[in-house]
Enzyme design. Structure first.
Site, short mmCIF file in Angstrom:
data_model
loop_
_atom_site.label_atom_id
_atom_site.label_comp_id
_atom_site.label_asym_id
_atom_site.label_seq_id
_atom_site.Cartn_x
_atom_site.Cartn_y
_atom_site.Cartn_z
N ASP A 140 -8.74 -16.11 -3.53
CA ASP A 140 -9.84 -16.79 -3.08
C ASP A 140 -9.55 -18.65 -2.55
OD1 ASP A 140 -11.82 -15.57 -4.36
OD2 ASP A 140 -10.74 -15.64 -6.17
N GLU A 185 -23.83 -12.34 -8.02
CA GLU A 185 -22.37 -12.11 -8.41
C GLU A 185 -22.14 -12.76 -8.94
OE1 GLU A 185 -18.42 -10.74 -5.49
OE2 GLU A 185 -20.24 -11.47 -4.62
#
Length: 125
Positions: A60, A49
């Protein structure tokens, strides 16, 4: 079938699980990104990824927030991101997942292309 589906099918036939690794492109710099990818592939990563940084990555955790900030401060641009993806693809056929915030896509042509594809495919207004 996609590379990702193929990989899961292959792993299932071996009764194995997938090792999926995430890296922020451009962190700590562009050249290091390619070296890290090579190491992950050599080390057995099944799916990779690749993150593209966002200026306000509040969804995040602190590690990815920091990597995003560093990458942007080093000049990360969407065009560079896709150049890195092309370089990776020339070296390996590992399945790739490209990740970013939708906001980034909407500020570039790709956002309009994705929007149109969704409209066409899913009959959205």
């Amino acid at each position: 079938m996609s590379k990702i589906q193929d990989k899961f099918k292959e792993l299932k036939s071996k009764n194995e699980k997938a090792l999926i690794s995430y890296i922020m492109t451009g962190f700590p710099n562009e050249n290091a990104t390619l070296s890290i990818v090579r190491g992950l592939v050599k080390g057995g990563t099944d799916i990779l990824e690749l993150g593209f940084p966002f200026s306000d990555p509040i969804a995040d955790g602190p590690v990815i927030q920091n990597a995003s900030t560093v990458s942007l401060n080093k000049g990360a641009k969407i065009e560079k991101f896709f150049k890195i993806v092309k370089k990776i693809r020339k070296e390996t056929d590992i399945p790739l997942v490209l990740m970013t915030y939708t906001n980034v896509l909407y500020t570039h042509e790709i956002g309009r292309a994705v929007q149109q594809e969704c409209r066409d495919r899913y009959r959205m207004p």
